[in-house]
Design a protein around this motif. Structure first.
Motif, PDB file in Angstrom:
ATOM      1  N   GLY A  36       0.852  -1.189   0.000  1.00 22.29           N
ATOM      2  CA  GLY A  36       0.000   0.000   0.000  1.00 22.29           C
ATOM      3  C   GLY A  36       0.883   1.232   0.000  1.00 22.29           C
ATOM      4  O   GLY A  36       1.829   1.327   0.795  1.00 22.29           O
ATOM      5  N   LYS A  44       2.441   3.366   2.861  1.00 22.49           N
ATOM      6  CA  LYS A  44       1.340   3.587   3.812  1.00 22.49           C
ATOM      7  C   LYS A  44       1.742   3.142   5.216  1.00 22.49           C
ATOM      8  O   LYS A  44       1.098   3.522   6.194  1.00 22.49           O
ATOM      9  CB  LYS A  44       0.098   2.808   3.376  1.00 22.49           C
ATOM     10  N   MET A 231      -4.911  -1.691  -2.560  1.00 22.23           N
ATOM     11  CA  MET A 231      -5.046  -1.338  -1.138  1.00 22.23           C
ATOM     12  C   MET A 231      -5.831  -0.035  -0.968  1.00 22.23           C
ATOM     13  O   MET A 231      -6.290   0.268   0.130  1.00 22.23           O
ATOM     14  CB  MET A 231      -3.681  -1.228  -0.464  1.00 22.23           C
ATOM     15  N   HIS A 232      -5.977   0.736  -2.060  1.00 27.47           N
ATOM     16  CA  HIS A 232      -6.872   1.904  -1.982  1.00 27.47           C
ATOM     17  C   HIS A 232      -8.288   1.336  -1.940  1.00 27.47           C
ATOM     18  O   HIS A 232      -8.628   0.446  -2.737  1.00 27.47           O
ATOM     19  CB  HIS A 232      -6.713   2.802  -3.209  1.00 27.47           C
ATOM     20  N   HIS A 234      -9.486  -0.675   0.050  1.00 31.44           N
ATOM     21  CA  HIS A 234      -9.528  -2.047   0.566  1.00 31.44           C
ATOM     22  C   HIS A 234     -10.232  -2.015   1.924  1.00 31.44           C
ATOM     23  O   HIS A 234      -9.920  -1.164   2.760  1.00 31.44           O
ATOM     24  CB  HIS A 234      -8.091  -2.566   0.705  1.00 31.44           C
ATOM     25  N   ALA A 237      -7.770  -2.055   4.897  1.00 31.21           N
ATOM     26  CA  ALA A 237      -6.495  -1.338   4.738  1.00 31.21           C
ATOM     27  C   ALA A 237      -6.063  -0.594   6.009  1.00 31.21           C
ATOM     28  O   ALA A 237      -4.935  -0.781   6.482  1.00 31.21           O
ATOM     29  CB  ALA A 237      -6.584  -0.375   3.563  1.00 31.21           C
ATOM     30  N   ARG A 240      -4.843  -2.767   8.677  1.00 31.45           N
ATOM     31  CA  ARG A 240      -3.556  -3.373   8.282  1.00 31.45           C
ATOM     32  C   ARG A 240      -2.398  -2.391   8.517  1.00 31.45           C
ATOM     33  O   ARG A 240      -1.360  -2.748   9.049  1.00 31.45           O
ATOM     34  CB  ARG A 240      -3.618  -3.807   6.812  1.00 31.45           C
ATOM     35  N   MET A 277      -4.392  -9.857   2.455  1.00 32.21           N
ATOM     36  CA  MET A 277      -4.787  -8.604   1.787  1.00 32.21           C
ATOM     37  C   MET A 277      -5.070  -8.864   0.305  1.00 32.21           C
ATOM     38  O   MET A 277      -5.988  -8.300  -0.273  1.00 32.21           O
ATOM     39  CB  MET A 277      -3.683  -7.546   1.923  1.00 32.21           C
ATOM     40  N   SER A 281      -8.750  -8.450  -1.688  1.00 35.87           N
ATOM     41  CA  SER A 281      -8.796  -7.273  -2.570  1.00 35.87           C
ATOM     42  C   SER A 281      -9.979  -7.400  -3.520  1.00 35.87           C
ATOM     43  O   SER A 281     -10.530  -8.474  -3.686  1.00 35.87           O
ATOM     44  CB  SER A 281      -7.527  -7.201  -3.431  1.00 35.87           C
TER      45      SER A 281
END
Ligand code: DP6
Length: 361
Positions: A36, A44, A231-232, A234, A237, A240, A277, A281
């Motif tokens: 991410g 991220k 991951m945008h 998600h 997210a 995580r 993840m 997704s």
């Protein structure tokens, strides 16, 4: 350091007409994963990796002054002796991103000759070692033009540039453990570049072994870059990213106090979370293969039976990294030969361990 500190002012290149630099850069394996990012290649969450010793890329960069100055980039790529136009778009994109920081790249024609120490289609990502080797060659040019830069700045900016090519490449300049991404409890950490883990590492983590089991050597169906994008939006997210931050705090302590049991638990959980993840997704994707799961099961059973501290981790693919302390080499090697090798594609695996980072050749 801020982003602005990495901008090289317009320099006089008239005394440097041509030259060649060669760097060898290692691959790395993350213990706490980067998955991410936001623009421009800002993670991220912070990550930490072991720099490898035997898996590396060697890159020679030949450069000569353009006869007629232009604003675009002229690059030829030669991979393991053959012209490789397929690598060009990624490199041109990289050059576009870094031009602001090393404006001299429009003034030269470049030939990039690159080769990996690991088999070509092994499923081992070469973007980290490849981008960091190229970034180091470019920094060698900057050093010629601007000799007063310090060795520390050289490494920081090499990591900064490498990051703009591939995030994990930011962690392939130094060794044996590198943190990339800002974290309150890691002194000097930054989203812009990787730093050496700044605290004393317990002796049990010195020369940590990593045997890479080549479960599937095929091309991945989903690239890491696309995986990061997913991951945008998600659903898990934010949780995580929070967990990864907490895991950095935990692993920092573990690496200092030598609690191997806690290390195993955290590292395996990180690997499975990364793949969780992917599984959750939209669209979902699966990079593990059935033998990946079979090997994981065998590693867990072996640990239960023998009190070994061997554990697994995964990157964005089906291959397994088997991690273990140096003093368990004999025991774990026998286990790999007897029980895991047969589950690898063509029985192939690579023995590696923690390394000290890139070197100029
Ligand atoms: C799963 O660095 O390959 O290996 O920045 O888009 O080039 P880009 O992605 P990349 O992502 C690596 C993801 C990972 C985890 C890690 O190395 O931390």
């Amino acid at each position: 350091m801020t982003e602005k500190d990495f901008i090289l002012k317009k320099t006089n290149t008239s005394k440097l007409n041509k030259g060649t630099f060669t760097w060898q850069s290692p691959s790395n394996i993350a213990l706490v994963k980067y998955w991410g990012k936001s623009d421009p290649q800002i993670p991220k969450n912070p990550s930490i990796s072991i720099t490898l010793n035997n898996c590396h890329t060697s890159t020679t960069l030949e450069f000569s002054k353009k006869e007629i100055p232009t604003n675009d980039f002229n690059v030829q790529v030669i991979f393991e002796g053959n012209i490789k136009d397929a690598f060009k778009p990624k490199i041109l994109n990289f050059f576009k991103r870094i031009e602001k920081y090393i404006p001299f790249i429009t003034e030269y024609d470049f030939v990039i000759k690159t080769e990996n120490s690991f088999p070509h289609s092994s499923g081992i990502a070469s973007s980290a070692s490849g981008m960091s080797a190229l970034a180091l060659c470019l920094m060698s040019i900057e050093k010629e033009l601007n000799p007063e830069i310090t060795p520390e700045y050289f490494k920081q900016k090499a990591s900064f540039l490498a990051r703009l090519g591939s995030g994990s490449a930011a962690r392939s300049i130094e060794g044996e453990l590198v943190v990339w991404g800002k974290h309150d409890q890691i002194k000097g950490s930054s989203d812009l570049y990787g730093i050496k883990f700044p605290y004393e590492i317990h002796s049990c983590f010195k020369n940590y072994q990593d045997t890479i089991l080549l479960v599937d050597k095929g091309e991945k169906q989903v690239s890491s870059t696309l995986g990061h994008e997913l991951m945008h939006n998600h659903p898990f997210a934010e949780q995580r990213f929070k967990q990864a931050n907490e895991n950095i705090t935990k692993i920092s302590k573990i690496l200092q106090n030598g609690n191997l049991k806690a290390f195993v638990k955290l590292v395996e959980s990180e690997a499975l979370t990364l793949h969780a993840m992917m599984l959750t997704s939209d669209p979902y994707f699966i990079l593990m293969k059935s033998n990946t799961l079979k090997i994981i099961e065998k590693i867990c059973n072996f640990r239960k039976k023998t009190e070994s501290n061997v554990c697994f981790t995964l990157d964005a693919g089906a291959n397994i990294h088997v991690l273990f302390p140096e003093k368990e080499i004999e025991k774990v090697n026998t286990f790999i030969l007897n029980e895991l090798m047969g589950l690898c594609q063509n029985n192939q695996y690579i023995c590696d361990k923690g390394g000290i980072g890139a070197r100029q050749l």
